[in-house]
Every structure is written in structure tokens, then in C-alpha cells.
Design a protein around this motif. Structure first.
Motif, mmCIF file in Angstrom:
data_model
loop_
_atom_site.group_PDB
_atom_site.id
_atom_site.type_symbol
_atom_site.label_atom_id
_atom_site.label_comp_id
_atom_site.label_asym_id
_atom_site.label_seq_id
_atom_site.Cartn_x
_atom_site.Cartn_y
_atom_site.Cartn_z
ATOM 1 N N ARG A 41 8.200 -14.840 4.084
ATOM 2 C CA ARG A 41 7.278 -13.939 2.510
ATOM 3 C C ARG A 41 6.416 -14.090 2.904
ATOM 4 O O ARG A 41 5.910 -13.012 2.648
ATOM 5 C CB ARG A 41 8.535 -14.509 1.480
ATOM 6 C CG ARG A 41 9.582 -14.325 1.293
ATOM 7 C CD ARG A 41 9.761 -13.115 -0.193
ATOM 8 N NE ARG A 41 9.039 -12.891 -1.127
ATOM 9 C CZ ARG A 41 9.975 -14.209 -1.981
ATOM 10 N NH1 ARG A 41 10.995 -14.221 -2.007
ATOM 11 N NH2 ARG A 41 8.755 -14.194 -3.582
ATOM 12 N N ILE A 42 6.213 -15.121 3.467
ATOM 13 C CA ILE A 42 4.219 -15.186 3.359
ATOM 14 C C ILE A 42 3.499 -14.253 4.804
ATOM 15 O O ILE A 42 3.115 -13.743 4.173
ATOM 16 C CB ILE A 42 3.966 -17.013 3.959
ATOM 17 C CG1 ILE A 42 4.038 -17.562 2.353
ATOM 18 C CG2 ILE A 42 2.381 -17.136 3.525
ATOM 19 C CD1 ILE A 42 4.186 -19.364 2.589
ATOM 20 N N LEU A 43 4.747 -14.283 5.886
ATOM 21 C CA LEU A 43 4.574 -13.721 6.550
ATOM 22 C C LEU A 43 4.236 -11.880 6.204
ATOM 23 O O LEU A 43 3.489 -11.443 6.541
ATOM 24 C CB LEU A 43 5.109 -13.577 7.777
ATOM 25 C CG LEU A 43 5.360 -14.689 8.790
ATOM 26 C CD1 LEU A 43 6.142 -14.917 9.432
ATOM 27 C CD2 LEU A 43 3.482 -14.653 9.353
ATOM 28 N N VAL A 91 1.269 -7.097 5.023
ATOM 29 C CA VAL A 91 0.691 -5.745 4.446
ATOM 30 C C VAL A 91 -0.211 -5.993 4.058
ATOM 31 O O VAL A 91 -1.115 -4.711 3.463
ATOM 32 C CB VAL A 91 1.512 -5.652 3.314
ATOM 33 C CG1 VAL A 91 1.614 -6.334 1.929
ATOM 34 C CG2 VAL A 91 2.574 -4.055 2.881
ATOM 35 N N LYS A 92 -1.192 -7.219 3.148
ATOM 36 C CA LYS A 92 -2.617 -6.727 3.605
ATOM 37 C C LYS A 92 -3.181 -6.592 4.375
ATOM 38 O O LYS A 92 -4.131 -6.024 3.756
ATOM 39 C CB LYS A 92 -2.881 -8.773 2.409
ATOM 40 C CG LYS A 92 -4.185 -9.416 2.110
ATOM 41 C CD LYS A 92 -4.811 -10.098 2.414
ATOM 42 C CE LYS A 92 -5.616 -10.892 1.091
ATOM 43 N NZ LYS A 92 -6.505 -10.423 2.259
ATOM 44 N N TYR A 93 -2.957 -6.684 5.749
ATOM 45 C CA TYR A 93 -3.352 -6.544 7.014
ATOM 46 C C TYR A 93 -3.548 -5.044 6.558
ATOM 47 O O TYR A 93 -4.228 -4.478 6.775
ATOM 48 C CB TYR A 93 -3.610 -7.509 7.998
ATOM 49 C CG TYR A 93 -3.644 -6.933 9.263
ATOM 50 C CD1 TYR A 93 -5.369 -6.857 9.856
ATOM 51 C CD2 TYR A 93 -2.892 -6.032 9.795
ATOM 52 C CE1 TYR A 93 -5.391 -6.049 11.106
ATOM 53 C CE2 TYR A 93 -2.960 -5.301 11.081
ATOM 54 C CZ TYR A 93 -5.096 -5.595 11.586
ATOM 55 O OH TYR A 93 -5.214 -4.473 12.681
ATOM 56 N N LEU A 94 -2.439 -4.217 6.627
ATOM 57 C CA LEU A 94 -2.222 -3.086 6.888
ATOM 58 C C LEU A 94 -2.848 -2.530 5.609
ATOM 59 O O LEU A 94 -2.987 -1.799 6.186
ATOM 60 C CB LEU A 94 -1.041 -3.219 7.700
ATOM 61 C CG LEU A 94 -0.104 -3.507 7.651
ATOM 62 C CD1 LEU A 94 1.411 -3.186 7.901
ATOM 63 C CD2 LEU A 94 -0.440 -2.807 9.350
ATOM 64 N N GLY A 95 -2.794 -2.920 4.362
ATOM 65 C CA GLY A 95 -3.196 -2.036 3.406
ATOM 66 C C GLY A 95 -4.564 -1.571 3.610
ATOM 67 O O GLY A 95 -5.521 -0.810 3.392
ATOM 68 N N TYR A 122 11.281 -9.940 8.182
ATOM 69 C CA TYR A 122 11.373 -11.618 8.681
ATOM 70 C C TYR A 122 11.805 -12.258 8.131
ATOM 71 O O TYR A 122 12.542 -13.136 8.544
ATOM 72 C CB TYR A 122 9.789 -11.554 8.748
ATOM 73 C CG TYR A 122 8.861 -11.524 9.022
ATOM 74 C CD1 TYR A 122 8.868 -11.077 10.316
ATOM 75 C CD2 TYR A 122 7.838 -10.502 8.082
ATOM 76 C CE1 TYR A 122 7.578 -10.705 11.050
ATOM 77 C CE2 TYR A 122 6.672 -9.938 8.801
ATOM 78 C CZ TYR A 122 6.568 -10.137 10.359
ATOM 79 O OH TYR A 122 5.091 -9.200 11.226
ATOM 80 N N THR A 123 13.111 -12.030 6.479
ATOM 81 C CA THR A 123 14.276 -12.507 6.593
ATOM 82 C C THR A 123 15.571 -13.083 6.826
ATOM 83 O O THR A 123 16.383 -13.315 6.988
ATOM 84 C CB THR A 123 13.845 -13.021 5.272
ATOM 85 O OG1 THR A 123 14.526 -12.419 4.734
ATOM 86 C CG2 THR A 123 12.415 -13.443 4.569
ATOM 87 N N LEU A 124 15.892 -11.500 7.613
ATOM 88 C CA LEU A 124 17.293 -11.392 8.406
ATOM 89 C C LEU A 124 17.918 -11.607 8.190
ATOM 90 O O LEU A 124 18.855 -12.112 8.765
ATOM 91 C CB LEU A 124 16.869 -9.750 8.576
ATOM 92 C CG LEU A 124 18.274 -8.747 8.545
ATOM 93 C CD1 LEU A 124 18.738 -8.601 7.008
ATOM 94 C CD2 LEU A 124 18.010 -7.461 9.241
ATOM 95 N N PRO A 125 17.238 -12.355 10.482
ATOM 96 C CA PRO A 125 17.881 -13.526 10.542
ATOM 97 C C PRO A 125 18.561 -14.837 10.013
ATOM 98 O O PRO A 125 20.025 -15.064 10.542
ATOM 99 C CB PRO A 125 16.642 -13.669 11.697
ATOM 100 C CG PRO A 125 15.952 -12.923 11.825
ATOM 101 C CD PRO A 125 15.640 -12.191 10.119
ATOM 102 N N PHE A 126 18.458 -15.175 9.048
ATOM 103 C CA PHE A 126 17.938 -16.659 7.735
ATOM 104 C C PHE A 126 19.670 -15.675 7.080
ATOM 105 O O PHE A 126 19.487 -16.928 6.027
ATOM 106 C CB PHE A 126 16.351 -17.275 7.512
ATOM 107 C CG PHE A 126 15.558 -17.386 8.535
ATOM 108 C CD1 PHE A 126 16.392 -18.453 10.062
ATOM 109 C CD2 PHE A 126 15.070 -16.520 8.957
ATOM 110 C CE1 PHE A 126 14.871 -18.300 11.233
ATOM 111 C CE2 PHE A 126 13.662 -16.832 9.992
ATOM 112 C CZ PHE A 126 13.816 -17.448 10.741
#
Length: 405
Positions: A84-86, A91-95, A114-118
Motif C-alpha cells: 500500500r505504501i509503495l 502514484v505520487k511520482y507518476l501524478g 503490489y499486494t496480489l502475491p500476498f
């Protein structure tokens, strides 16, 4: 009997959630056994769920999507919390780099990436699995089914997403359901290669329940107000255009139309900014926020004109519900507006601007005969959308064939 899974986030107050409750209420349980997977068992609309659908136990990992990052970490879902943090940093960088004005959809995509594997997989296999609310990664990647179906509720021309990431997800579905023809075309403008998969199924509305609920007793201040009452039911968000509604009310006031009052049922992240805008324009007694209401129908019934001032919509469930109650409705000319109402027949489409909203309201305020005609046409129209369910059943029926049964 076909086994069906339907997945969504929760039952907080909203149009998609009302639509889901309506579909579950009208579903054919003689031919289908339905499991309902809600990522979190919360929301004022939980009580609207049909008891004929089997609500699966809440999965702790999926419940994190409705929790803050602090809560996620406190509950020891560290990998999901870091994901979630990543996603937020990414998105902050992309935005900033691409100038994305509303990066929320993009961030949601990245959160799943980022969370799908878990996240755990479903233990059951189904004839058909339906993902009712985007992003659809749970059904796409974590559920085994002969047929996978995903729903589109929004105007895709208005939101920023990673097209390639989204396309990879959509490609895992056999059928994609849009809630209106215009919603379908806006989606295909972005994902034209998926045309053969996309069908239109209108929102299923439980008309009997809406009419019954509209007569429930409630402490409704609108019943004690003898002014001409505008009513809107919507999230307090940029998409729904409530800020433009306040500005339109100010314009009407400046034109000397001081017997008009605007009530809004709903809540959301823009509430403080909207209250400030109301105060700045000295409209505290003319533009009234009623907050979250589990049952909005008595408020819609009491209004003289239902107004949807949205910047964009897929197909607003609240507009259809107002039509079910025989209310004249005014909507803005968002991209999918023409598939929402028949202009001049069962609704009025105003220019999407502050002036356009004010002009439309003034026209309908002054023309009682037009309001009566719109209302009568609404009462003569079937808005249940029940014929759409037959399309869905036909798709589910193909699931056994696909599975080799």
C-alpha cells in the motif's frame, strides 16, 4: 443448478452497492446457488442484502482494502501494508510527472499490483464468477471459474489508469458488462480490442422496494419546507459536481429566485470544502447537507425536482430511482447522459456548467406543465432492468459448456 460467485468491496452507501442489492434481490435462486464475497462486511446497506445469497466469511487479507495503512500494519499484514505504501509513493511520482489530476484509480491499480502475491485464492470452483466493482483482480487472479464476468459502472474516458495493466486484467474475463450503451462506448474508446466481450446490462432496480421504502417514516426536514425543493443524492466528491451545485444555487439566488432550496443526501471527502463554499456564498439556509442516510427514498419522494450535477457518470442509480418514484429529473450533459434519460421525455439534460445547471433548474421551476409531463412519463416507464438479468443468465448457462460439463 449453476454455482455463481459475486464479488465486491463492501456495502457502504453508494449507487453501485444499491445496484448490487437490487440484482441480488431479483436473482433467480431456483436455477443458481449464489456465494457473495464482500472484502469487508461493513456498510449501512448490509441490511439490504438478500438472505438467499450465501455471504461468505470475511477474509482478513481482503478486509485490509477498507483499512488505513496504520491499521493494516497493526494487524500484522506487513507485506500488504508495504504494498500500500509503495502504491502511494509510486502514484505520487507518476501524478507529479504526468500531471494526473485524480490519481485515485491509478493508485488502486498499483495497490492490487503490489499486494496480489500476498492475497489468498478462493478454495471453491464456480460455474461463473462475477466481479461487480473495479479493479477486478480478485476474480481475475484468485478465483477458479468456467466463466468470468466483470462489470463496468463508470465512464472510462474520464479516469486515468495504466492501460496495459488494465488490459491484462480485462483479458482474463470472458464477458464484460457495461451498465449503459454510452458506458460501453466510452470503455471501448480506450479498450477497442475487447469489443467482442462487451455487453450492456442495465442496472437492476427493485422498484417495489424503492416505492415501499419511500413511504417509511423519517425525520425529514423537507416535509416542513414549503419552498421549491431540489434534491440530490450523491457522494460529496469532485465527480458528482456538488461544488458546481452550490455555485448554481448562488446564481439562482442572484437572479431573484429566492423560493428555491437545495437538499443533498450524502457524504464524502469534499464535505469540508463544500461547507466552506456554502458559507462563502451565504447559502446556509438555501443549500442544506443532510449527511448519510441509509434510506434516501423519502427525501427523493419529498423533492420537487431531482438534480444530478455530475461531471461524469456511468449510469447514476439515483437518477433511475428518482424516475421510479415519478420525479422530474435534471442531469448535466456528461458523456453518458443520453443513455441515462430521454431528454424532454423522462428527464432534462442541462449543459455541464454552473450556468447550464442554473438555467435548467430555472426552466423546470417556471414550467410546471413540463415537470408534470416528465413525471407522468417516468411513471409509465419500466425501470426495473429485469430483462438484463436474462442476458446474464444466458452467459452463466454457457459456463457449463465451457467447463466441459
Amino acid at each position: 443448478m449453476k454455482s455463481v460467485l459475486i464479488a465486491s468491496y463492501d456495502m457502504d452507501v453508494g449507487g453501485v452497492e444499491r445496484s448490487l442489492a437490487g440484482m441480488l434481490d431479483r436473482f433467480d435462486y431456483r436455477r443458481h446457488s449464489v456465494d457473495l464475497m464482500l472484502y469487508r462486511h461493513q456498510g449501512d446497506f448490509m441490511a439490504l442484502l438478500s438472505d438467499r445469497a450465501n455471504l461468505l466469511p470475511e477474509e482478513r487479507a481482503y478486509a485490509t482494502f477498507r483499512q488505513s495503512v496504520a491499521e493494516v500494519m497493526k494487524n500484522r499484514h506487513f507485506a500488504i501494508g508495504i504494498g500500500r505504501i509503495l502504491s502511494k509513493l509510486h502514484v505520487k511520482y507518476l501524478g507529479e510527472r504526468r500531471g494526473i489530476p485524480e490519481p485515485g484509480y491509478y493508485q488502486m491499480q498499483l495497490m492490487w499490483k503490489y499486494t496480489l502475491p500476498f492475497l489468498p485464492k478462493s478454495k471453491a470452483k464456480y460455474d461463473a464468477a462475477i466481479s461487480y466493482l473495479w479493479p477486478h483482480y480478485y476474480v481475475a487472479d484468485k478465483v477458479e471459474a468456467n466463466m468470468k464476468i466483470a462489470w463496468i459502472h463508470t465512464d472510462y474516458s474520464t479516469i486515468a489508469t495504466d492501460r496495459e495493466m488494465d488490459l491484462a486484467m480485462w483479458s482474463k474475463f470472458d464477458s464484460i458488462v457495461a451498465v449503459s450503451e454510452a458506458c460501453k462506448e466510452s470503455f471501448l474508446a480506450k479498450y477497442g480490442e475487447l469489443r467482442e466481450k462487451v455487453v450492456v446490462i442495465e442496472n437492476v432496480v427493485s422498484t417495489e422496494a424503492i416505492r415501499k421504502l419511500s413511504n417509511e417514516p423519517t425525520d425529514n426536514p423537507m416535509e416542513r419546507d414549503d419552498r421549491f425543493k431540489l434534491i440530490t443524492v450523491a457522494r460529496l466528491s469532485h465527480a458528482k459536481g456538488i461544488d458546481n451545485a452550490v455555485r448554481a444555487m448562488k446564481l439562482l439566488n442572484d437572479r431573484g429566485l429566492d423560493r428555491i432550496v437545495w437538499y443533498v443526501v450524502g457524504y464524502g471527502g469534499d464535505e469540508d470544502a463544500i461547507r466552506e463554499l456554502i458559507a462563502d456564498n451565504r447559502l446556509e439556509d438555501r443549500f442544506i447537507l443532510l449527511g448519510k442516510q441509509t434510506n434516501p427514498y423519502p427525501y427523493i419522494r419529498t423533492g420537487d425536482l431531482y438534480v444530478q450535477p455530475s461531471r461524469y457518470e456511468g449510469k447514476a442509480v439515483t437518477v433511475t430511482e428518482a424516475q421510479v418514484l415519478g420525479k422530474p429529473v435534471l442531469i448535466t450533459n456528461y458523456t453518458t447522459a443520453a443513455s441515462q434519460v430521454r431528454n424532454g421525455i423522462d428527464g432534462w439534460i442541462a449543459e455541464l456548467s454552473v450556468e447550464g445547471i442554473a438555467d435548467g433548474i430555472e426552466r423546470l421551476y417556471r414550467d410546471e406543465a413540463l415537470r408534470s409531463e416528465l413525471s407522468a412519463n417516468c411513471l409509465r416507464t419500466d425501470y426495473s432492468g429485469s430483462e438484463g438479468l436474462e442476458k446474464l443468465y444466458a452467459s452463466i448457462a454457457l459456463a457449463s459448456k465451457k467447463g466441459g460439463a
